[in-house]
Design an enzyme around this catalytic site. Structure first.
Site, PDB file in Angstrom:
ATOM      1  N   ASN A 132      10.648   4.751  81.954  1.00  0.00           N
ATOM      2  CA  ASN A 132      11.344   5.140  83.192  1.00  0.00           C
ATOM      3  C   ASN A 132      12.013   6.510  83.112  1.00  0.00           C
ATOM      4  OD1 ASN A 132      13.303   4.131  81.433  1.00  0.00           O
ATOM      5  ND2 ASN A 132      14.568   3.334  83.102  1.00  0.00           N
ATOM      6  N   GLU A 157      19.197  -0.406  73.234  1.00  0.00           N
ATOM      7  CA  GLU A 157      19.659  -0.087  74.595  1.00  0.00           C
ATOM      8  C   GLU A 157      18.714  -0.823  75.534  1.00  0.00           C
ATOM      9  OE1 GLU A 157      22.267   1.622  75.408  1.00  0.00           O
ATOM     10  OE2 GLU A 157      22.710   3.007  73.779  1.00  0.00           O
ATOM     11  N   GLU A 205      24.734   4.685  72.193  1.00  0.00           N
ATOM     12  CA  GLU A 205      24.215   6.019  71.901  1.00  0.00           C
ATOM     13  C   GLU A 205      25.050   7.033  72.667  1.00  0.00           C
ATOM     14  OE1 GLU A 205      19.817   5.868  72.344  1.00  0.00           O
ATOM     15  OE2 GLU A 205      19.917   5.432  70.209  1.00  0.00           O
ATOM     16  N   CYS A 241      17.774   1.512  84.252  1.00  0.00           N
ATOM     17  CA  CYS A 241      18.473   0.394  83.598  1.00  0.00           C
ATOM     18  C   CYS A 241      19.814   0.131  84.261  1.00  0.00           C
ATOM     19  CB  CYS A 241      18.651   0.679  82.111  1.00  0.00           C
ATOM     20  SG  CYS A 241      19.457   2.256  81.765  1.00  0.00           S
TER      21      CYS A 241
HETATM   22  P1  NAD Z   1       9.482  -2.226  76.977  1.00  0.00           P
HETATM   23  O1  NAD Z   1      10.456  -3.019  76.210  1.00  0.00           O
HETATM   24  O2  NAD Z   1       8.269  -2.880  77.493  1.00  0.00           O
HETATM   25  O3  NAD Z   1       8.967  -0.979  76.116  1.00  0.00           O
HETATM   26  C1  NAD Z   1       9.859  -0.044  75.550  1.00  0.00           C
HETATM   27  C2  NAD Z   1       9.181   0.626  74.365  1.00  0.00           C
HETATM   28  O4  NAD Z   1       8.971  -0.345  73.340  1.00  0.00           O
HETATM   29  C3  NAD Z   1       7.822   1.233  74.646  1.00  0.00           C
HETATM   30  O5  NAD Z   1       7.697   2.442  73.937  1.00  0.00           O
HETATM   31  C4  NAD Z   1       6.866   0.188  74.086  1.00  0.00           C
HETATM   32  O6  NAD Z   1       5.615   0.708  73.710  1.00  0.00           O
HETATM   33  C5  NAD Z   1       7.631  -0.289  72.877  1.00  0.00           C
HETATM   34  N1  NAD Z   1       7.260  -1.609  72.371  1.00  0.00           N
HETATM   35  C6  NAD Z   1       6.652  -2.624  73.015  1.00  0.00           C
HETATM   36  N2  NAD Z   1       6.538  -3.693  72.200  1.00  0.00           N
HETATM   37  C7  NAD Z   1       7.090  -3.344  71.019  1.00  0.00           C
HETATM   38  C8  NAD Z   1       7.294  -4.021  69.786  1.00  0.00           C
HETATM   39  N3  NAD Z   1       6.905  -5.282  69.601  1.00  0.00           N
HETATM   40  N4  NAD Z   1       7.921  -3.365  68.793  1.00  0.00           N
HETATM   41  C9  NAD Z   1       8.333  -2.091  68.974  1.00  0.00           C
HETATM   42  N5  NAD Z   1       8.172  -1.403  70.110  1.00  0.00           N
HETATM   43  C10 NAD Z   1       7.563  -2.024  71.124  1.00  0.00           C
HETATM   44  O7  NAD Z   1      10.339  -1.562  78.164  1.00  0.00           O
HETATM   45  P2  NAD Z   1       9.805  -0.694  79.385  1.00  0.00           P
HETATM   46  O8  NAD Z   1       9.092  -1.612  80.311  1.00  0.00           O
HETATM   47  O9  NAD Z   1       9.127   0.530  78.880  1.00  0.00           O
HETATM   48  O10 NAD Z   1      11.177  -0.219  80.039  1.00  0.00           O
HETATM   49  C11 NAD Z   1      11.862  -0.947  80.999  1.00  0.00           C
HETATM   50  C12 NAD Z   1      13.038  -1.687  80.401  1.00  0.00           C
HETATM   51  O11 NAD Z   1      13.861  -0.778  79.651  1.00  0.00           O
HETATM   52  C13 NAD Z   1      13.977  -2.279  81.450  1.00  0.00           C
HETATM   53  O12 NAD Z   1      14.381  -3.556  81.051  1.00  0.00           O
HETATM   54  C14 NAD Z   1      15.157  -1.312  81.460  1.00  0.00           C
HETATM   55  O13 NAD Z   1      16.349  -1.887  81.938  1.00  0.00           O
HETATM   56  C15 NAD Z   1      15.228  -0.934  80.026  1.00  0.00           C
HETATM   57  N6  NAD Z   1      15.922   0.326  79.844  1.00  0.00           N
HETATM   58  C16 NAD Z   1      17.136   0.311  79.238  1.00  0.00           C
HETATM   59  C17 NAD Z   1      17.845   1.489  79.113  1.00  0.00           C
HETATM   60  C18 NAD Z   1      19.179   1.522  78.440  1.00  0.00           C
HETATM   61  O14 NAD Z   1      19.602   2.604  78.055  1.00  0.00           O
HETATM   62  N7  NAD Z   1      19.858   0.417  78.268  1.00  0.00           N
HETATM   63  C19 NAD Z   1      17.309   2.690  79.603  1.00  0.00           C
HETATM   64  C20 NAD Z   1      16.056   2.656  80.202  1.00  0.00           C
HETATM   65  C21 NAD Z   1      15.365   1.463  80.331  1.00  0.00           C
END
Ligand code: NAD
Length: 488
Positions: free
Chosen positions: A164, A260, A469, A294
């Site tokens: 995102n 996060e 962070e 998020c």
């Molecule tokens: P996701 O968890 O699907 O993926 C995030 C990252 O993790 C990607 O790079 C993905 O390739 C990687 N990944 C996937 N499986 C993995 C594994 N088993 N081990 C290690 N890495 C792995 O999340 P998304 O769909 O890309 O993002 C959306 C989510 O992120 C929402 O829930 C949003 O709220 C959250 N988010 C949180 C913050 C924050 O700062 N708290 C900021 C942005 C987004």
């Protein structure tokens, strides 16, 4: 003399980088092409984007080995020089901001104005983090002894980034890792690998080989990096479900982790607000980046005495939204980023019909575009236990709920395992503060939402995360703490 890793006088005066072509892994200062490749999809047009690498285990080994080797000298570089290098890197990003914004819109879908804001946020974040210095602290001083707390870098850090905010979140991991003396490997999301790859390519002009690297790949890559014995820290941003998997994978090597994760931010609106101003503001904050933030507002609780007027004002506002390709300057809202997310959000939309809820939508689906467009939707008064209230849709749909008493709305706002952000809207700041201080969330705003600062800690309570962070505490999360006991 401490080794100097950079020659600031010799740096190129302008950043030369072709942002739109040739996407490679960057390992040990060199571009690496992999035998297997994949590609992303432009979410507004469904056109295929250029090929990117699919990293192998050998690539992981090479990057980790090079990061570990580079760590030996990078940690010995004086902190002022590391900060100067990060600042130069940030300035170079600013020079090519326009190209990065266009690339970001093309891969992520967000309107170009929002992409420009993300690129600006990216260099502002890096410059700010290069200004914060972690100082040793004298904890105890007597005639016979001195006790000092100091911070040492962890080693090889991996930044795992979601789709995102692929650029700003990568910068928010690279800068604190590097200024504290660590080396860093970025793993972008497979959905949005382009900005992360080019960011690290640009970084090669400012850091020695192995200090900043990027590996692009498929779903195997994250676990390979997390399980690697020579990786010391994972800084992960993503969903709660993946965060739990990251924690499990990290357990085998007792790796440091910062998580996060997702949120389900409530906005509590009190009856004394100016409805004509606050209703459109809340709609804007809920639907920014088509709800894929998020800390977007994900539940709106409005005091019962103004509920109907407030709902009507929000309904009126979303009619003004303009859906389209983010590269079109008239677009206020772009598509959902990928097919999986599109299908997930459609599930919430389908609930409207099956539950017979009243909902308002705004922004016509563009007829000339095939992309993942979903019209922003406000659901009027769903049950507290419905999916749209309980889960994080991460798309352009938000529930509107009515409340009577402060204690009741606080209980409902806190009735979630998530705790990322929250806001209170009132002219009475004392009341606002009283409510805000009882909300279980990492960031709480009074009369705003979504505001963040590179100087302030950012993190979630409950299942929205572990650690934080940015700011001083963010820098500490990339360090060991060491206590020195000096007998005089
Ligand atoms: P996701 O968890 O699907 O993926 C995030 C990252 O993790 C990607 O790079 C993905 O390739 C990687 N990944 C996937 N499986 C993995 C594994 N088993 N081990 C290690 N890495 C792995 O999340 P998304 O769909 O890309 O993002 C959306 C989510 O992120 C929402 O829930 C949003 O709220 C959250 N988010 C949180 C913050 C924050 O700062 N708290 C900021 C942005 C987004």
């Amino acid at each position: 003399m401490a080794p100097s890793a950079i020659n600031l006088n010799g740096q190129p005066s302008s950043a030369k980088i072709d942002v739109f072509n040739n996407y490679a892994n960057w390992i040990n200062g060199k571009a690496h092409i992999t035998p297997e490749k994949r590609h992303g999809v432009n979410p507004a047009t469904l056109e295929n984007l250029p090929d990117v690498p699919v990293s192998t285990r050998e690539d992981v080994e090479a990057a980790v080995k090079s990061a570990r080797e580079a760590f030996k000298s990078w940690k010995a570089v004086p902190v002022e020089e590391r900060q100067a290098a990060v600042t130069k890197f940030a300035e170079a990003l600013q020079e090519v901001a326009g190209d990065f914004a266009k690339l970001l819109t093309t891969e992520q879908g967000k309107p170009v104005a929002l992409a420009q804001a993300e690129v600006a946020g990216s260099h502002i974040w890096m410059e700010a983090m290069a200004k914060i210095t972690l100082k040793s602290e004298i904890i105890q001083e007597t005639e016979t002894k001195q006790t000092i707390e100091r911070y040492t870098p962890l080693g090889v850090c991996v930044g795992i980034v979601p789709w995102n905010f692929p650029l700003q979140l990568a910068c928010g991991k690279i800068a604190p890792a590097l200024v504290t003396g660590n080396t860093n490997i970025i793993k972008p999301s497979p959905f949005t690998p382009y900005c992360g790859i080019k960011l690290v390519e640009l970084a090669q002009q400012f850091f020695p080989p192995g200090v900043v690297q990027v590996l692009s790949g498929n779903d195997s890559l994250g676990p390979w990096l997390i399980e690697h014995i020579d990786v010391d820290k994972i800084s992960f941003t993503g969903s709660i479900a993946t965060g739990k998997r990251v924690m499990q994978s990290a357990a085998g090597t007792l790796k440091r982790i910062t998580l996060e994760l997702g949120g389900n931010d409530p906005a509590i609106v009190c009856e004394d607000v100016d409805i004509e101003t606050v209703a459109p503001t809340i709609a804007t904050l809920a639907f920014a980046n088509s709800g894929q933030i998020c800390i977007a507002i994900k539940r709106v609780y409005v005091q019962d005495t103004i509920y109907e007027k407030f709902r009507d004002a929000m309904f009126k506002h979303i009619k003004t939204l303009k859906l389209g390709n983010g590269l079109d300057s008239e677009t206020s809202h772009g598509p959902v980023q990928n097919e999986m997310q599109y299908e997930r959000v459609q599930g919430f939309i389908k609930d409207i019909e099956s539950q017979k809820w009243i909902a308002a939508t705004g922004g016509e689906k563009p007829i000339n575009l095939k992309g993942y467009f979903i019209t922003p939707t406000i659901v009027d008064g769903p049950a507290d236990d419905s999916r749209i209230v309980v889960e994080e849709p991460f798309g352009p749909i938000v529930p509107l709920l009515s409340w009577k008493t402060e204690s009741e709305v606080l209980a409902r706002a806190n009735n979630t395992r998530m705790g990322l952000g929250a806001s209170v809207w009132t002219r009475n700041l004392e009341r606002g503060r009283r409510i805000a201080e009882q909300i279980e969330a990492g960031s709480v705003w009074i009369n705003s939402h979504l505001e963040v600062s590179p100087y302030a800690a950012f993190g979630g309570h409950k299942q929205s995360g572990i650690g934080s962070e940015w700011g001083l505490s963010g820098l500490k999360s990339f360090c060991n703490v060491q206590t020195l006991f000096l007998a005089k």
